[in-house]
Design a protein around this motif. Structure first.
Motif, PDB file in Angstrom:
ATOM      1  N   LEU A  74       0.756  -1.224  -0.165  1.00 31.51           N
ATOM      2  CA  LEU A  74       0.143   0.139   0.044  1.00 31.51           C
ATOM      3  C   LEU A  74       0.863   1.214  -0.179  1.00 31.51           C
ATOM      4  CD1 LEU A  74      -2.725  -0.882   2.777  1.00 31.51           C
ATOM      5  CD2 LEU A  74      -3.161  -0.703   0.394  1.00 31.51           C
ATOM      6  N   ALA A  75       1.889   1.222   0.735  1.00 36.24           N
ATOM      7  CA  ALA A  75       2.863   2.412   1.012  1.00 36.24           C
ATOM      8  C   ALA A  75       3.456   2.777  -0.401  1.00 36.24           C
ATOM      9  CB  ALA A  75       3.840   2.154   1.771  1.00 36.24           C
ATOM     10  N   ASP A  76       3.996   1.485  -1.213  1.00 32.31           N
ATOM     11  CA  ASP A  76       4.478   1.855  -2.408  1.00 32.31           C
ATOM     12  C   ASP A  76       3.672   2.503  -3.449  1.00 32.31           C
ATOM     13  OD1 ASP A  76       6.737   0.542  -1.323  1.00 32.31           O
ATOM     14  OD2 ASP A  76       6.505  -1.222  -2.294  1.00 32.31           O
ATOM     15  N   GLU A  77       2.330   1.917  -3.683  1.00 30.83           N
ATOM     16  CA  GLU A  77       1.294   2.504  -4.294  1.00 30.83           C
ATOM     17  C   GLU A  77       0.926   3.951  -3.972  1.00 30.83           C
ATOM     18  OE1 GLU A  77      -3.222   0.785  -4.462  1.00 30.83           O
ATOM     19  OE2 GLU A  77      -1.811  -0.771  -4.523  1.00 30.83           O
ATOM     20  N   ALA A  78       0.808   4.296  -2.852  1.00 30.87           N
ATOM     21  CA  ALA A  78       0.558   5.569  -2.270  1.00 30.87           C
ATOM     22  C   ALA A  78       1.551   6.658  -2.692  1.00 30.87           C
ATOM     23  CB  ALA A  78       0.200   5.663  -0.788  1.00 30.87           C
ATOM     24  N   PHE A  79       2.858   6.098  -2.620  1.00 33.35           N
ATOM     25  CA  PHE A  79       3.914   6.837  -2.725  1.00 33.35           C
ATOM     26  C   PHE A  79       4.074   7.289  -4.314  1.00 33.35           C
ATOM     27  CE2 PHE A  79       8.322   8.167  -3.668  1.00 33.35           C
ATOM     28  CZ  PHE A  79       8.587   9.098  -2.984  1.00 33.35           C
TER      29      PHE A  79
END
Ligand SMILES: [Zn+2]
Length: 158
Positions: A74-79
């Motif tokens: 999720l963090a990779d996608e949001a970044f």
């Protein structure tokens, strides 16, 4: 861009919607939650994305720990989508008040103590049942202290 101690957490509509959906569908015999992703500018953290617990989350009646692989995806996608970074987490207290527990405080201290994570403050949004809705409180952990902060919502949560 200077980062000051957090006084306000702003939960945007897309983030609140994820939390509301999870609250409506989760089994509340155990805690649920997820990570929060957004941006810390001046004294405000704006939460643009909220995570779901993920399949490997640890969920007990009194404790929640995120699923690390799920959180990382999720963090990779949001970044990639809007440069949001990991700012903290949200979780429920189905049988107590929306106040960080000693175990929560230890978790936030571990995150703050890890230089690779680069946290200025760890934001906690905690929800607890209150009559027929969910009471929602925001907290900021920094330097071994956890303080209540103002929670700004663009719409209802719960
Ligand atoms: Zn807790």
């Amino acid at each position: 861009m200077t980062q000051q101690p957090v006084t306000t957490v702003h939960l945007t509509v897309p983030a609140a919607r994820i939390i509301t959906t999870e609250l409506r569908t989760a089994d509340h015999t155990t805690e649920t939650g997820g990570i929060l992703l957004g941006r810390h500018t001046h004294d405000t953290v704006t939460v643009h994305h909220a995570g779901t617990p993920g399949p490997a989350a640890v969920r007990t009646p009194t404790y929640f720990l995120r699923d690390l692989a799920h959180a990382q995806a999720l963090a990779d996608e949001a970044f990639a989508s809007d440069a949001s970074v990991w700012v903290g987490e949200w979780h429920t207290h189905p049988t107590s008040r929306p106040v960080p527990s000693a175990r929560d405080a230890a978790t936030y201290r571990q995150l703050l103590d890890d230089p690779e994570l680069g946290f200025h403050s760890v934001i906690a949004v905690i929800l607890a049942p209150c009559e027929h809705h969910w009471a929602c409180e925001a907290w900021a952990a920094r330097h071994g202290r956890i303080t209540p902060v103002e929670l700004r919502l663009d719409g209802p949560v719960g």
